[in-house]
Design a protein around this motif. Structure first.
Motif, PDB file in Angstrom:
ATOM      1  N   GLU A   5       1.100   7.485  -0.156  1.00 56.71           N
ATOM      2  CA  GLU A   5       0.142   8.491  -0.614  1.00 56.71           C
ATOM      3  C   GLU A   5      -1.295   8.033  -0.366  1.00 56.71           C
ATOM      4  OE1 GLU A   5       2.663   7.260  -2.537  1.00 56.71           O
ATOM      5  OE2 GLU A   5       3.986   9.003  -2.502  1.00 56.71           O
ATOM      6  N   PHE A   6      -1.558   6.747  -0.613  1.00 55.07           N
ATOM      7  CA  PHE A   6      -2.891   6.210  -0.387  1.00 55.07           C
ATOM      8  C   PHE A   6      -3.249   6.295   1.098  1.00 55.07           C
ATOM      9  CE2 PHE A   6      -5.725   2.808   0.893  1.00 55.07           C
ATOM     10  CZ  PHE A   6      -6.818   3.057   0.074  1.00 55.07           C
ATOM     11  N   VAL A   7      -2.320   5.904   1.954  1.00 54.34           N
ATOM     12  CA  VAL A   7      -2.557   5.932   3.403  1.00 54.34           C
ATOM     13  C   VAL A   7      -2.865   7.359   3.864  1.00 54.34           C
ATOM     14  CG1 VAL A   7      -1.508   5.555   5.676  1.00 54.34           C
ATOM     15  CG2 VAL A   7      -1.190   3.865   3.861  1.00 54.34           C
ATOM     16  N   VAL A   8      -2.090   8.319   3.401  1.00 53.43           N
ATOM     17  CA  VAL A   8      -2.320   9.719   3.768  1.00 53.43           C
ATOM     18  C   VAL A   8      -3.702  10.168   3.285  1.00 53.43           C
ATOM     19  CG1 VAL A   8      -1.563  12.103   3.363  1.00 53.43           C
ATOM     20  CG2 VAL A   8       0.117  10.336   3.944  1.00 53.43           C
ATOM     21  N   SER A   9      -4.081   9.778   2.080  1.00 52.43           N
ATOM     22  CA  SER A   9      -5.392  10.189   1.564  1.00 52.43           C
ATOM     23  C   SER A   9      -6.526   9.590   2.390  1.00 52.43           C
ATOM     24  CB  SER A   9      -5.537   9.839   0.078  1.00 52.43           C
ATOM     25  OG  SER A   9      -5.720   8.457  -0.105  1.00 52.43           O
ATOM     26  N   VAL A  10      -6.382   8.349   2.836  1.00 51.59           N
ATOM     27  CA  VAL A  10      -7.398   7.718   3.691  1.00 51.59           C
ATOM     28  C   VAL A  10      -7.504   8.463   5.023  1.00 51.59           C
ATOM     29  CG1 VAL A  10      -7.868   5.657   5.102  1.00 51.59           C
ATOM     30  CG2 VAL A  10      -7.352   5.418   2.671  1.00 51.59           C
ATOM     31  N   LEU A  11      -6.356   8.784   5.607  1.00 55.02           N
ATOM     32  CA  LEU A  11      -6.366   9.491   6.886  1.00 55.02           C
ATOM     33  C   LEU A  11      -7.010  10.875   6.759  1.00 55.02           C
ATOM     34  CD1 LEU A  11      -2.838   8.485   8.208  1.00 55.02           C
ATOM     35  CD2 LEU A  11      -5.058   7.712   9.088  1.00 55.02           C
ATOM     36  N   MET A  12      -6.774  11.533   5.653  1.00 51.97           N
ATOM     37  CA  MET A  12      -7.354  12.861   5.455  1.00 51.97           C
ATOM     38  C   MET A  12      -8.834  12.785   5.092  1.00 51.97           C
ATOM     39  SD  MET A  12      -4.160  14.728   3.536  1.00 51.97           S
ATOM     40  CE  MET A  12      -4.999  16.284   3.313  1.00 51.97           C
ATOM     41  N   THR A  21       0.850  -1.190   0.000  1.00 54.93           N
ATOM     42  CA  THR A  21       0.000   0.000   0.000  1.00 54.93           C
ATOM     43  C   THR A  21       0.888   1.244   0.000  1.00 54.93           C
ATOM     44  OG1 THR A  21      -1.664  -1.218   1.260  1.00 54.93           O
ATOM     45  CG2 THR A  21      -1.887   1.182   1.195  1.00 54.93           C
ATOM     46  N   THR A  22       0.604   2.154  -0.904  1.00 55.97           N
ATOM     47  CA  THR A  22       1.460   3.339  -1.027  1.00 55.97           C
ATOM     48  C   THR A  22       1.235   4.311   0.135  1.00 55.97           C
ATOM     49  OG1 THR A  22      -0.139   4.601  -2.334  1.00 55.97           O
ATOM     50  CG2 THR A  22       1.403   3.183  -3.551  1.00 55.97           C
ATOM     51  N   GLY A  68      -6.798  -2.139  -5.313  1.00 57.84           N
ATOM     52  CA  GLY A  68      -5.900  -3.289  -5.332  1.00 57.84           C
ATOM     53  C   GLY A  68      -4.876  -3.339  -4.214  1.00 57.84           C
ATOM     54  N   PHE A  69      -5.102  -2.609  -3.118  1.00 56.04           N
ATOM     55  CA  PHE A  69      -4.156  -2.616  -2.003  1.00 56.04           C
ATOM     56  C   PHE A  69      -4.596  -3.605  -0.921  1.00 56.04           C
ATOM     57  CE2 PHE A  69      -3.501   1.929  -3.386  1.00 56.04           C
ATOM     58  CZ  PHE A  69      -2.220   1.731  -3.889  1.00 56.04           C
ATOM     59  N   VAL A  92       3.179   4.374  11.395  1.00 56.06           N
ATOM     60  CA  VAL A  92       2.755   3.045  10.952  1.00 56.06           C
ATOM     61  C   VAL A  92       3.878   2.391  10.148  1.00 56.06           C
ATOM     62  CG1 VAL A  92       1.122   1.770   9.491  1.00 56.06           C
ATOM     63  CG2 VAL A  92       0.301   3.612  10.975  1.00 56.06           C
ATOM     64  N   HIS A  93       4.494   3.142   9.272  1.00 60.77           N
ATOM     65  CA  HIS A  93       5.573   2.627   8.413  1.00 60.77           C
ATOM     66  C   HIS A  93       6.754   2.133   9.251  1.00 60.77           C
ATOM     67  CE1 HIS A  93       8.065   2.179   4.883  1.00 60.77           C
ATOM     68  NE2 HIS A  93       8.982   2.972   5.418  1.00 60.77           N
ATOM     69  N   LYS A  94       7.131   2.885  10.264  1.00 58.91           N
ATOM     70  CA  LYS A  94       8.296   2.538  11.086  1.00 58.91           C
ATOM     71  C   LYS A  94       7.991   1.512  12.172  1.00 58.91           C
ATOM     72  CE  LYS A  94      10.598   6.969  10.406  1.00 58.91           C
ATOM     73  NZ  LYS A  94      10.984   8.250  11.023  1.00 58.91           N
ATOM     74  N   SER A  95       6.815   1.594  12.772  1.00 63.60           N
ATOM     75  CA  SER A  95       6.481   0.727  13.913  1.00 63.60           C
ATOM     76  C   SER A  95       5.694  -0.521  13.526  1.00 63.60           C
ATOM     77  CB  SER A  95       5.658   1.507  14.940  1.00 63.60           C
ATOM     78  OG  SER A  95       6.360   2.642  15.372  1.00 63.60           O
ATOM     79  N   GLY A  96       5.133  -0.526  12.340  1.00 64.94           N
ATOM     80  CA  GLY A  96       4.333  -1.675  11.924  1.00 64.94           C
ATOM     81  C   GLY A  96       2.851  -1.526  12.192  1.00 64.94           C
TER      82      GLY A  96
END
Length: 99
Positions: free
Chosen positions: A34-41, A31-32, A89-90, A58-62
């Motif tokens: 950019e996609f994660v940021v867009s979901v959060l926003m 999952t990119t 497709g993520f 999330v990226h660093k800690s899992g």
């Protein structure tokens, strides 16, 4: 002279806050960011700075708790985010746990 023999009953109503549930976002390698940021926003109504900070956590800690909500709101937002991810497709994954 105003008494007619009737007793007035006083009742106390205790209003309890609904239980809160943590929405947990899990990292994956596909999952990119950019996609994660867009979901959060878009779905979790975060500003760009906060969304980027949480995405990096999330990226660093899992995983990271991204919010605490009543169950109905938590499940609705998780379902919306998951549906958006699947449509693109993520393998994006979020879970809910009692706070």
């Amino acid at each position: 002279m105003g008494t007619s023999g009737e007793a007035k009953e006083k009742t106390k109503v205790k209003v309890r806050e609904p239980k809160k549930y943590n929405v947990v976002m899990h990292n994956d390698d596909f999952t990119t960011m950019e996609f994660v940021v867009s979901v959060l926003m878009d779905i979790f109504h975060m500003d760009g700075v906060t969304a980027n900070r949480i995405m990096m956590t999330v990226h660093k800690s899992g995983r990271a708790v991204i919010g605490s909500y009543p169950y109905d709101i938590a499940i609705t937002r998780v379902n919306a985010a998951t549906a958006r991810a699947r449509s693109q497709g993520f393998p994006f994954r979020m879970t809910i746990e009692e706070a």
